[in-house]
Design a protein around this motif. Structure first.
Motif, PDB file in Angstrom:
ATOM      1  N   ASN A 483      -0.298  -9.957   1.969  1.00 35.00           N
ATOM      2  CA  ASN A 483       0.684 -11.019   1.749  1.00 35.00           C
ATOM      3  C   ASN A 483       0.251 -11.910   0.597  1.00 35.00           C
ATOM      4  N   GLY A 484       1.062 -12.900   0.276  1.00 37.09           N
ATOM      5  CA  GLY A 484       0.777 -13.766  -0.858  1.00 37.09           C
ATOM      6  C   GLY A 484      -0.472 -14.605  -0.672  1.00 37.09           C
ATOM      7  N   LYS A 485      -0.721 -15.055   0.561  1.00 36.04           N
ATOM      8  CA  LYS A 485      -1.909 -15.864   0.809  1.00 36.04           C
ATOM      9  C   LYS A 485      -3.178 -15.067   0.537  1.00 36.04           C
ATOM     10  N   GLU A 486      -3.207 -13.811   1.014  1.00 28.71           N
ATOM     11  CA  GLU A 486      -4.369 -12.961   0.770  1.00 28.71           C
ATOM     12  C   GLU A 486      -4.528 -12.680  -0.725  1.00 28.71           C
ATOM     13  N   ALA A 487      -3.403 -12.557  -1.433  1.00 25.78           N
ATOM     14  CA  ALA A 487      -3.464 -12.317  -2.879  1.00 25.78           C
ATOM     15  C   ALA A 487      -4.102 -13.510  -3.593  1.00 25.78           C
ATOM     16  N   GLU A 515       5.857 -17.967  -4.190  1.00 24.86           N
ATOM     17  CA  GLU A 515       4.977 -19.087  -3.864  1.00 24.86           C
ATOM     18  C   GLU A 515       3.539 -18.774  -4.280  1.00 24.86           C
ATOM     19  N   ALA A 516       3.128 -17.517  -4.056  1.00 25.16           N
ATOM     20  CA  ALA A 516       1.777 -17.111  -4.438  1.00 25.16           C
ATOM     21  C   ALA A 516       1.585 -17.187  -5.947  1.00 25.16           C
ATOM     22  N   CYS A 517       2.608 -16.787  -6.684  1.00 21.67           N
ATOM     23  CA  CYS A 517       2.548 -16.847  -8.148  1.00 21.67           C
ATOM     24  C   CYS A 517       2.398 -18.289  -8.619  1.00 21.67           C
ATOM     25  N   GLU A 518       3.186 -19.184  -8.044  1.00 27.27           N
ATOM     26  CA  GLU A 518       3.079 -20.605  -8.412  1.00 27.27           C
ATOM     27  C   GLU A 518       1.689 -21.150  -8.108  1.00 27.27           C
ATOM     28  N   TYR A 519       1.150 -20.751  -6.966  1.00 25.59           N
ATOM     29  CA  TYR A 519      -0.175 -21.233  -6.564  1.00 25.59           C
ATOM     30  C   TYR A 519      -1.234 -20.756  -7.558  1.00 25.59           C
ATOM     31  N   ILE A 520      -1.157 -19.490  -7.954  1.00 26.64           N
ATOM     32  CA  ILE A 520      -2.137 -18.935  -8.900  1.00 26.64           C
ATOM     33  C   ILE A 520      -2.027 -19.639 -10.253  1.00 26.64           C
ATOM     34  N   ARG A 521      -0.797 -19.818 -10.736  1.00 25.50           N
ATOM     35  CA  ARG A 521      -0.605 -20.438 -12.052  1.00 25.50           C
ATOM     36  C   ARG A 521      -1.118 -21.888 -12.081  1.00 25.50           C
TER      37      ARG A 521
END
Length: 577
Positions: A483-487, A515-521
């Protein structure tokens, strides 16, 4: 002796496994047909409710009472919620859709009360306001039904792919152990029986969408019965693939029509070669015409071959029309395609594509509604040539999106003539070659991912297995998370591993891909701004792609993805093309 006993046991067990896998494929296929038909009707009637209500409101605001339409809308709304035999509507088991329909029904009751008040002299301002809220709810319901239908289709494709892989494995194993045990006479008898079964099965099919599914089932049956003939089995598997692609094209037709009606389709404009367009068209249809004993010709008058437009959608329009010409032209007939270019000025030309056939033609009555969805001429030919009735409707709407016109003339027994007229910007050869060279720069050594470290976020186990297998076969090292959190956690705490790209499924539990993409950026990781992130999703609407790119994704690849396209995108984003 032991080997002989083993072979006998094997000959009993493997056919049972083949039969069970075949039965699973058949049941899954037939269920998918019924679901797709039901989903399509729900989507269609959801749109009908909106349009009919809009018409009703206009009538009532102009003092034109229409109680009959009110009653019909009552029935349709109830049918969308509970199912309806009268309208052949199924119950769409999607919480979002059902919630939207429930809200629509509640708003509809308010609208009806307000209608009766307006009839008794009350001001219509509130009726107008209620109707606008109702239309927004209707749009949301249609979109929810489309998303649900697309997800169902993707799940079915995944299930069929897995079942087909298992079936192929069984066939290959069976071929290995049985290649010396069957004689030519048995092969011929099996093939004859398979042909009869296939013919009987085909004769019972009454709907166009069943035709490719019948092809899949029939060819699987033939392959099963020709287990000791590798060449025949491979031929059957190739035909299964073609039938699957045709089924996907039918699904795309339904989805395209839905997107067009809801204004969710946009054109992708790029420089293309009109001469190449003509050549590919001829290659696509010349053999089919020859097999049908038809005289097929393409003529052209092209002086400025490089144009800017959506070549894929233009090709879709022309292919739809030429395919119909092939379908409705008897043997020894003629089909002529003329592609004529008229230069308006140095920047724009008028493209005129004419498709003329000597087929069965159409009546004047049918010509007046030829471009309406699901319309087909009711005559002897309509039983002989089945179809969804969407091809011309889609073509007409696509040409309108291109700001062009499509005209048709026809007479029963004397053939038909279609004329497409579109104005397109003129491009230079250099613009085309730049795109052409970049697309084909991977033809040789660049079609591998050796040395690439890829982070894959995918919550579906089968989809993850497919993506990992394809990428690893191309040389990549792939780390999978669910999932996005693990990513996000893997990227931020990857230690010595520098990932070259992140493949991010858009819809995942706990934290989705966006949401994961925003968090990473927004993180402080050294590669937060530069790591390429590619969205993966079965949703291919333009607004979905735009949203993904707006929050930081570099590109977007729709499922089921083409592996060469995905590899090209990965390498391109790493500036190696």
């Amino acid at each position: 002796m032991k080997h002989g006993k083993y072979s006998k046991v094997f000959n009993i067990i493997v056919p049972i496994l083949l039969f069970l896998s075949f039965t699973c494929i058949s049941i899954t296929s037939l269920n998918s047909i019924n679901n797709m038909q039901g989903n399509a009707r729900v989507i269609n009637y959801s749109g009908i409710v909106r349009g009919a209500t809009q018409r009703l409101i206009k009538q009532e605001m102009h003092n034109n009472k229409n109680d009959e339409l009110i009653s019909k809308l009552d029935k349709i709304l109830k049918g969308l919620s509970r199912g309806s035999e009268e309208f052949d509507l199924i119950i769409l088991s999607d919480k979002t859709f059902q919630k939207d329909i429930a809200n629509m029904q509640e708003k509809w009751e308010e609208i009806k009360k307000e209608i009766y008040l307006v009839r008794n002299g009350k001001d219509s301002n509130k009726l107008y306001s209620l109707s606008e809220e109702y239309f927004d709810l209707a749009d949301e319901a249609v979109y929810a039904a489309e998303v649900y239908s697309e997800n169902k289709v993707q799940n079915t494709v995944t299930e069929l792919s897995l079942l087909s892989i298992l079936f192929i494995i069984f066939v290959i194993v069976f071929l290995f152990f049985q290649k010396k045990q069957k004689k030519l006479s048995i092969e011929l008898q099996v093939a004859e029986n398979a042909s009869k079964e296939k013919s009987n099965f085909l004769s019972r099919m009454s709907h166009e969408i069943r035709t490719p599914m019948n092809g899949i089932i029939g060819m699987t049956d033939i392959a099963c019965m020709n287990y000791d003939n590798p060449e025949k089995t491979l031929d059957c598997l190739n035909k299964i693939k073609l039938s699957s692609e045709y089924l996907l094209s039918l699904i795309n037709d339904i989805l395209d029509m839905s997107r067009i009606e809801n204004g969710k389709i946009e054109l992708y404009k790029q420089t293309f070669d009109l001469c190449g367009f003509c050549e590919r068209l001829y290659i696509m249809f010349s053999q089919r015409a020859q097999d049908a004993s038809l005289d097929f010709n393409i003529t052209s008058n092209i002086t400025r071959p490089y144009l800017i437009g959506d070549e894929l959608r233009l090709n879709q329009v022309v292919v739809n029309i030429v395919s119909n010409a092939l379908k409705f032209t008897p043997a020894n007939g003629r089909i002529d395609v003329d592609i004529n270019q008229k230069i308006i000025d140095d920047e724009v030309c008028s493209l005129i594509i004419t498709v003329k056939d000597s087929g069965i033609g159409m009546s004047k009555e049918f010509l007046s509604k030829i471009f309406e969805p699901f319309e087909q001429e009711v005559n002897m030919a309509s039983h002989q040539f089945a179809g969804t009735g969407l091809g011309l409707a889609i073509s007409h709407n696509l040409v309108k999106l291109m700001d062009g016109n499509i005209n048709v003339s026809s007479e029963q027994g004397k053939g038909s003539k279609f004329e497409i007229i579109i104005e397109l910007p003129i491009a230079d050869k250099a613009d085309y070659m730049k795109i052409h060279d970049s697309v084909h720069s991977m033809d040789n050594d660049n079609k591998n991912l050796i040395g690439y470290n890829i982070l894959l976020a995918e919550d579906n186990e089968i989809n993850a297995e497919i993506a990992m297998s394809l990428l690893e076969m191309k040389g990549a090292s792939v780390k999978h998370v669910w999932n996005g959190k693990e990513a996000v956690d893997e990227f931020l705490h990857s230690g010595t591993i520098d990932y070259d790209v992140i493949l991010m499924d858009v819809k995942m539990p706990e934290m989705d891909g966006l949401e994961a993409c925003e968090y990473i950026r927004s993180s402080k990781h050294k590669n937060a701004d530069t790591i390429p992130i590619i969205g993966l999703s079965a949703n291919a609407f333009v607004q979905d792609i735009d949203k993904a790119k707006s929050i930081g994704m570099n590109d977007y690849v729709s499922k089921p993805f083409n592996v060469d396209e995905l590899i090209y995108t990965i390498i391109k984003l790493n500036n190696k093309i």
